[in-house]
Write an enzyme that holds these catalytic residues in place. Sequence first.
Site, short mmCIF file in Angstrom:
data_model
loop_
_atom_site.label_atom_id
_atom_site.label_comp_id
_atom_site.label_asym_id
_atom_site.label_seq_id
_atom_site.Cartn_x
_atom_site.Cartn_y
_atom_site.Cartn_z
N SER A 45 0.82 20.25 -112.30
CA SER A 45 -0.07 20.92 -111.34
C SER A 45 -1.49 20.40 -111.50
CB SER A 45 -0.04 22.44 -111.55
OG SER A 45 -0.31 22.75 -112.90
N GLU A 115 11.97 19.05 -114.43
CA GLU A 115 12.45 19.88 -113.32
C GLU A 115 13.89 19.51 -112.98
OE1 GLU A 115 9.74 19.65 -110.02
OE2 GLU A 115 8.04 20.30 -111.24
N GLU A 182 10.64 29.36 -111.37
CA GLU A 182 9.50 29.46 -110.45
C GLU A 182 9.97 29.96 -109.08
OE1 GLU A 182 6.90 26.07 -110.31
OE2 GLU A 182 5.77 26.87 -108.62
#
Length: 281
Positions: A45, A115, A182
Amino acid sequence: MKQTVLTLQAKKAQGEKISMLTCYDYSTAKLMDAAGIDMLLVGDSLGNVILGYEDTISVTMEDMIHHSAAVARGAKSAFIVTDMPFLSYQASVYDAVINAGRIMKEGRSNAVKLEGGAIISEQIRAIVHASIPVVAHLGMTPQSVNTLGGFKVQAKTLDAARQLLSDAKAVEAAGAFAVVFECVPAKLAEYITSQLTIPTIGIGAGNGCDGQVLVYQDMLGMFSDYQPKFARRFAEIGSAMQEAFRLYRTKMQDGSFPSQEESFFIADAIIDQLKQEAAQV
Ligand code: KIV
């Protein structure tokens, strides 16, 4: 006391919540460490909140290593997790191990985060075999924004909920020591948490996870490009910063900054001598 994979897993066993925040630099790492935050996530991020990209796709290994090493220099107790950026692990198991190794050796992290679920379980297994702790990341996985069709809540249907459960079990079986959920429905995250032995860390996943993570610019009101519904603002540091910048500009313009106390001095005789020399030229 330095947090480790063992102290973090013990927290789940004892029902103690795990705190995690994103962190990208030395000074912030020191502040978070002093505040007792258990885990610092050098998240990709940073592409959004530090580098100003619209997504995390362009973030490089060099970006992650650079910021990870800065955080590692500031954090003495917190456990550091660093994101593996887009395409640093998806293409092959070899890439995954070599790049995870660089994040540990050059970025001085304590673990890497990837991920994906069952589809990257070979990568997770190989990284763990190289003695590198792995955190998995499921649900809304920002590196897949183009296939997900946007930043949307995931796993709302029965099939998708089954898939999330099976992916969570797959990453646990592959050796991940924790998993981030998430943007998934709270009850589903809570149920899957009860089915795993490894800790779950939620972001937009309700309070039934074993811990929580937030992007620190979101929770401090420092990032206004968008505000996710789950990102509670714990302070308005963004407006406090803006106010301080304005005050600085005013004070330096009106000449009251810097003051005598904020300046260094020299004997008047030296200045007089310089003036005399200039006059003689
Ligand atoms: O990069 C990041 O900040 C993350 C969190 C949103 C979990 O992966």
